[in-house]
Scaffold this active site. Structure first.
Site, PDB file in Angstrom:
ATOM      1  N   SER A  17     -44.995  63.353 -40.169  1.00 30.59           N
ATOM      2  CA  SER A  17     -45.303  64.398 -41.147  1.00 30.59           C
ATOM      3  C   SER A  17     -44.372  65.600 -41.198  1.00 30.59           C
ATOM      4  CB  SER A  17     -46.720  64.905 -40.930  1.00 30.59           C
ATOM      5  OG  SER A  17     -47.603  63.998 -41.519  1.00 30.59           O
ATOM      6  N   SER A  77     -47.430  64.730 -44.108  1.00 31.74           N
ATOM      7  CA  SER A  77     -48.439  65.638 -44.589  1.00 31.74           C
ATOM      8  C   SER A  77     -47.975  67.092 -44.717  1.00 31.74           C
ATOM      9  CB  SER A  77     -49.649  65.599 -43.654  1.00 31.74           C
ATOM     10  OG  SER A  77     -49.279  66.065 -42.367  1.00 31.74           O
ATOM     11  N   LYS A  85     -47.849  75.767 -42.157  1.00 28.30           N
ATOM     12  CA  LYS A  85     -48.769  74.713 -42.601  1.00 28.30           C
ATOM     13  C   LYS A  85     -50.213  75.147 -42.348  1.00 28.30           C
ATOM     14  CE  LYS A  85     -49.418  69.696 -41.848  1.00 28.30           C
ATOM     15  NZ  LYS A  85     -48.904  68.518 -41.128  1.00 28.30           N
TER      16      LYS A  85
HETATM   17  N1  GLN Z   1     -48.360  59.529 -42.843  1.00 31.08           N
HETATM   18  C1  GLN Z   1     -48.945  59.420 -41.552  1.00 31.08           C
HETATM   19  C2  GLN Z   1     -50.452  59.347 -41.651  1.00 31.08           C
HETATM   20  O1  GLN Z   1     -50.957  59.469 -42.740  1.00 31.08           O
HETATM   21  C3  GLN Z   1     -48.482  60.536 -40.670  1.00 31.08           C
HETATM   22  C4  GLN Z   1     -49.242  61.790 -40.819  1.00 31.08           C
HETATM   23  C5  GLN Z   1     -48.819  62.854 -39.871  1.00 31.08           C
HETATM   24  O2  GLN Z   1     -47.789  62.747 -39.209  1.00 31.08           O
HETATM   25  N2  GLN Z   1     -49.637  63.881 -39.777  1.00 31.08           N
HETATM   26  O3  GLN Z   1     -51.126  59.163 -40.681  1.00 31.08           O
END
Ligand code: GLN
Length: 485
Positions: A175, A151, A76
């Site tokens: 994420s 994400s 990532k």
């Molecule tokens: N979808 C969640 C957010 O937008 C989690 C994102 C994440 O775990 N980085 O905050």
């Protein structure tokens, strides 16, 4: 000749170790796949020449024996990689080249792996669909019009399409697990502090955790073993002996107690998610585990709590992007303050701005007690719920997400419905405990659905074992027709 698209990470490691295939051949295979998979937009940066050189160097080594011997891995684009651009999916870091390597990637390289490229993600890891990335959305290999989740959407997409044999993501509120669920892959968020956060672009420091994303549970154990470990550079890193997750992996779950929390039966839960949950319960029952109904009474506050704590920490973490110290600088503005303002105005996307605004608001004097402090108190109650339950059960079984992968554009104009995606994943982040998502079934259109196992802190081996046993019974083998090639 072995079909590498059908081989697991562990199998590829064994092929390389037994000299049935060279690291260079493996690397060339994945580079070819990446070139054919450009339409998925899962990569932000590739470094093929460097990967080929690393493979050649590996092949010329004698007697090297690491967990990831000769394996090219894409990660990532939130992990800082020395001398390789690291963008966090943002314009503000479009040209940022770190002079240091994140501890977690460094751990992978010490085990014999090397970098294949950097994977697309939501901007600063804020999102559930990969659509907030400055570098465009990523496509889910499961279906042309579907998001891969977020994400870590680029990671999930590249993994499901065999553009990398395994990968790593970060999970602040889901994420890793949500994109794993959307792409029919395995994703684990470790205990807070098990994997070092050093060198990872920070989103919400008390929640962020790096973790493995793999094709199956064995690979997940292997990757977790390779990436985890104490790091004195991270003050929240847990100082404990390294575990042999792979060696200790077994399917004996007879007599284990599994909790089913009634609060996860949310309103309007689609029938197929309920059916999937029932299927998971049946499988565990048949394997000799004991199913116990439990209650986590503060579950309904987890999502609002997360959407106060995470933006608060984000607004503070992102203060460093001012056009002076890192990345993009606007050419507009007649003085320093105007330069800051236009840099941040031009450099951040809408979702990031929304979070910074919310975060600044909940931390501002007069609102701090009503929002931030209150959220911290509720966070403690959520953790207490889990502590209470783990006195009676070994693990908790829930669905990973409230739906399968949704369509590109379906939720972009409705942040609340986007946030609702995290309803089953955020509690584990708030409590700092580990959770894994494994593929457990499909919806009526054949799109994958994941099931989640949660345990108390540092019980990764237990949820890996339960997941391993469930995976065997479920017998899920995803086979995509590679329509993107
Ligand atoms: N979808 C969640 C957010 O937008 C989690 C994102 C994440 O775990 N980085 O905050």
């Amino acid at each position: 000749m072995t079909d590498l698209n059908k081989s697991s990470l562990k199998e590829i490691v064994n092929l390389i170790k037994s000299k049935k295939i060279s690291s260079l051949e493996v690397t060339k295979h994945f580079i070819k796949n990446i070139e054919k998979g450009k339409n998925l937009n899962s990569f932000i940066t590739t470094c093929f020449e460097k990967s080929m050189n690393s493979a050649k160097e590996f092949d010329s080594k004698k007697n090297f024996d690491g967990l990831l011997s000769g394996i090219p891995i894409a990660v990532k684009d939130l992990f800082c990689t020395k001398n390789i651009k690291t963008t966090a999916g943002s314009k503000i870091l479009e040209n940022f080249v770190p002079t240091y390597e994140s501890t977690v990637t460094d751990n992978l390289w010490s085990e014999g792996a090397f970098l294949l490229g950097k994977l697309n993600c939501d901007e600063f890891a804020m999102g559930s669909s990969n659509e907030t990335s400055y570098f465009g959305n990523t496509i889910n290999p499961v279906g042309k019009n579907l998001v891969p989740g977020g994400s870590s959407g680029g990671s999930a997409s590249a993994l499901a399409a065999s553009l990398t044999p395994a990968t790593i993501g970060t999970d602040t509120g889901g994420s890793i697990r949500q994109p794993a669920s959307f792409t029919g892959t395995v994703g684990l968020k470790p205990t807070y502090g098990l994997c070092s956060r050093w060198g990872i672009v920070a989103f919400a420091s008390s929640l962020d955790q790096a973790g493995p994303m793999t094709q199956n549970v064995e690979d997940c154990a292997l990757m977790l073993e390779a990436m985890s470990g104490y790091d004195k550079k991270d003050s929240t890193s847990i100082n404990k002996k390294k575990e042999n997750y792979l060696k200790n992996l077994n399917q004996k779950i007879d007599g284990l107690k599994i909790g089913i929390p009634k609060e996860y039966r949310v309103e309007n839960m689609p029938k197929e998610i309920n059916d999937l949950w029932k299927k998971g319960i049946d499988i565990l029952n048949k394997s000799g585990a004991k199913i116990i109904d439990i209650s986590l009474p503060h579950t309904k506050y987890a999502l609002p709590t997360y959407y106060i704590v995470a933006p608060a920490e984000a607004s503070s973490n992102l203060a460093r992007y001012d056009g002076v110290k890192f990345g993009y600088r606007s050419s507009k503005g007649n003085n320093l303050v105007e330069m800051y303002e236009s840099t941040r105005g031009e450099g951040f996307g809408d979702e990031v701005k929304r979070r910074v605004l919310i975060g600044t608001y909940v931390l501002s004097s007069g609102y701090y007690d009503a929002y931030y402090i209150k959220a911290q108190k509720v966070r403690r109650l959520i953790k207490n719920d889990f502590d209470q339950c783990f006195k009676n059960v070994d693990a908790i079984l829930t669905p990973s997400t409230p739906s399968s992968a949704f369509k590109i554009g379906e939720k972009t104009n409705d942040p609340i419905s986007m946030y609702l995606n995290d309803v089953f994943t955020v509690p584990a982040n708030l409590a700092g405990i580990p959770a894994i998502s494994i593929p457990a079934g499909q919806d009526s259109e054949g799109h994958p659905l994941g099931i989640q196992l949660i345990s108390k802190a540092l019980d990764e081996q237990k949820i890996l074992n339960i997941a391993f046993a469930m995976e065997k019974s479920i017998g899920h083998k995803q086979s995509l027709n590679r329509w993107w090639e």
